[in-house]
Design a protein around this motif. Structure first.
Motif, PDB file in Angstrom:
ATOM      1  N   TRP A   1      45.565  45.615 -22.132  1.00  0.00           N
ATOM      2  CA  TRP A   1      46.401  46.696 -22.625  1.00  0.00           C
ATOM      3  C   TRP A   1      45.588  47.488 -23.635  1.00  0.00           C
ATOM      4  CZ3 TRP A   1      47.702  41.499 -22.809  1.00  0.00           C
ATOM      5  CH2 TRP A   1      48.683  41.063 -21.920  1.00  0.00           C
ATOM      6  N   ALA A   2      45.865  48.779 -23.749  1.00  0.00           N
ATOM      7  CA  ALA A   2      45.159  49.623 -24.726  1.00  0.00           C
ATOM      8  C   ALA A   2      46.155  50.566 -25.367  1.00  0.00           C
ATOM      9  CB  ALA A   2      44.042  50.408 -24.044  1.00  0.00           C
ATOM     10  N   ARG A   3      45.912  50.892 -26.618  1.00  0.00           N
ATOM     11  CA  ARG A   3      46.800  51.777 -27.373  1.00  0.00           C
ATOM     12  C   ARG A   3      45.986  52.530 -28.404  1.00  0.00           C
ATOM     13  NH1 ARG A   3      52.502  51.546 -29.500  1.00  0.00           N
ATOM     14  NH2 ARG A   3      52.616  53.609 -30.441  1.00  0.00           N
ATOM     15  N   SER A   4      46.221  53.816 -28.505  1.00  0.00           N
ATOM     16  CA  SER A   4      45.605  54.638 -29.540  1.00  0.00           C
ATOM     17  C   SER A   4      46.551  54.676 -30.731  1.00  0.00           C
ATOM     18  CB  SER A   4      45.365  56.057 -29.000  1.00  0.00           C
ATOM     19  OG  SER A   4      44.735  56.829 -29.974  1.00  0.00           O
ATOM     20  N   LEU A   5      46.015  54.439 -31.913  1.00  0.00           N
ATOM     21  CA  LEU A   5      46.816  54.377 -33.132  1.00  0.00           C
ATOM     22  C   LEU A   5      46.260  55.340 -34.175  1.00  0.00           C
ATOM     23  CD1 LEU A   5      46.869  50.537 -33.030  1.00  0.00           C
ATOM     24  CD2 LEU A   5      48.937  51.928 -32.876  1.00  0.00           C
ATOM     25  N   PRO A   6      46.804  56.561 -34.240  1.00  0.00           N
ATOM     26  CA  PRO A   6      46.358  57.501 -35.270  1.00  0.00           C
ATOM     27  C   PRO A   6      46.647  56.939 -36.656  1.00  0.00           C
ATOM     28  CG  PRO A   6      47.828  58.572 -33.689  1.00  0.00           C
ATOM     29  CD  PRO A   6      47.842  57.107 -33.399  1.00  0.00           C
ATOM     30  N   VAL A   7      45.927  57.416 -37.644  1.00  0.00           N
ATOM     31  CA  VAL A   7      46.125  56.962 -39.022  1.00  0.00           C
ATOM     32  C   VAL A   7      47.594  57.109 -39.416  1.00  0.00           C
ATOM     33  CG1 VAL A   7      45.499  57.376 -41.424  1.00  0.00           C
ATOM     34  CG2 VAL A   7      43.739  57.455 -39.655  1.00  0.00           C
ATOM     35  N   SER A   8      48.242  58.153 -38.949  1.00  0.00           N
ATOM     36  CA  SER A   8      49.638  58.405 -39.314  1.00  0.00           C
ATOM     37  C   SER A   8      50.618  57.415 -38.678  1.00  0.00           C
ATOM     38  CB  SER A   8      50.032  59.827 -38.902  1.00  0.00           C
ATOM     39  OG  SER A   8      49.928  59.967 -37.489  1.00  0.00           O
ATOM     40  N   SER A   9      50.185  56.641 -37.695  1.00  0.00           N
ATOM     41  CA  SER A   9      51.110  55.743 -36.990  1.00  0.00           C
ATOM     42  C   SER A   9      51.456  54.503 -37.807  1.00  0.00           C
ATOM     43  CB  SER A   9      50.534  55.318 -35.644  1.00  0.00           C
ATOM     44  OG  SER A   9      49.440  54.443 -35.820  1.00  0.00           O
ATOM     45  N   GLY A  10      50.589  54.120 -38.709  1.00  0.00           N
ATOM     46  CA  GLY A  10      50.833  52.922 -39.496  1.00  0.00           C
ATOM     47  C   GLY A  10      50.451  51.656 -38.759  1.00  0.00           C
TER      48      GLY A  10
END
Length: 139
Positions: free
Chosen positions: A6-15
């Motif tokens: 599984w892969a997920r992008s987590l921007p800084v704003s996502s927490g």
């Protein structure tokens, strides 16, 4: 060998909570919440530390990748900084600086390497034998 991931992008704003919740949900599909709950807690804590490092030190979106190859769960966090993580000696009253010590203590192994556009930090977790056959997961 059969592997799932599984892969997920987590921007800084996502927490970081989003990363923890997402990871816990995917580990549940492997049956580990039932067969290896302590391991789930260790993986989630390591994810929290690695994603925090990407957000705080690299000031970067974190790419979180979980790969299960029936032997080891590989937790990889990619960020945009080529600076490799270092274990620091945090003072007794320091509020931070212990992330990589935690990852080393929790994971069976970890490594970091530079990529053309940043770095990957990967921690590997080997579940107990009874948890290995607990679920096959899915993509």
């Amino acid at each position: 060998m059969r592997a799932v991931g599984w892969a997920r992008s987590l921007p800084v704003s996502s927490g970081v909570k989003v990363a923890r919740d997402w990871t816990r949900a995917h580990l549940a599909t492997l049956g580990w919440a039932r067969t290896a709950p302590d391991l789930v807690d260790s993986v989630v804590l390591a994810v929290s530390e690695l994603v925090t490092n990407a957000h705080v030190h690299a000031r970067s979106t974190a790419q979180l990748i979980l790969t299960w190859d029936q032997e080891c769960l590989h937790v990889t966090v990619h960020d945009a900084s080529s600076r490799l993580p270092e274990q620091r000696q945090a003072g007794d009253d320091a509020l931070g600086g212990r992330g990589m010590f935690l990852v080393e203590a929790l994971a069976d192994d970890w490594k970091a390497h530079r990529c053309p556009r940043g770095k990957d930090v990967t921690a590997c977790f080997q579940p107990p034998a009874d948890a290995r056959s607990g679920g096959s997961g899915g993509v």
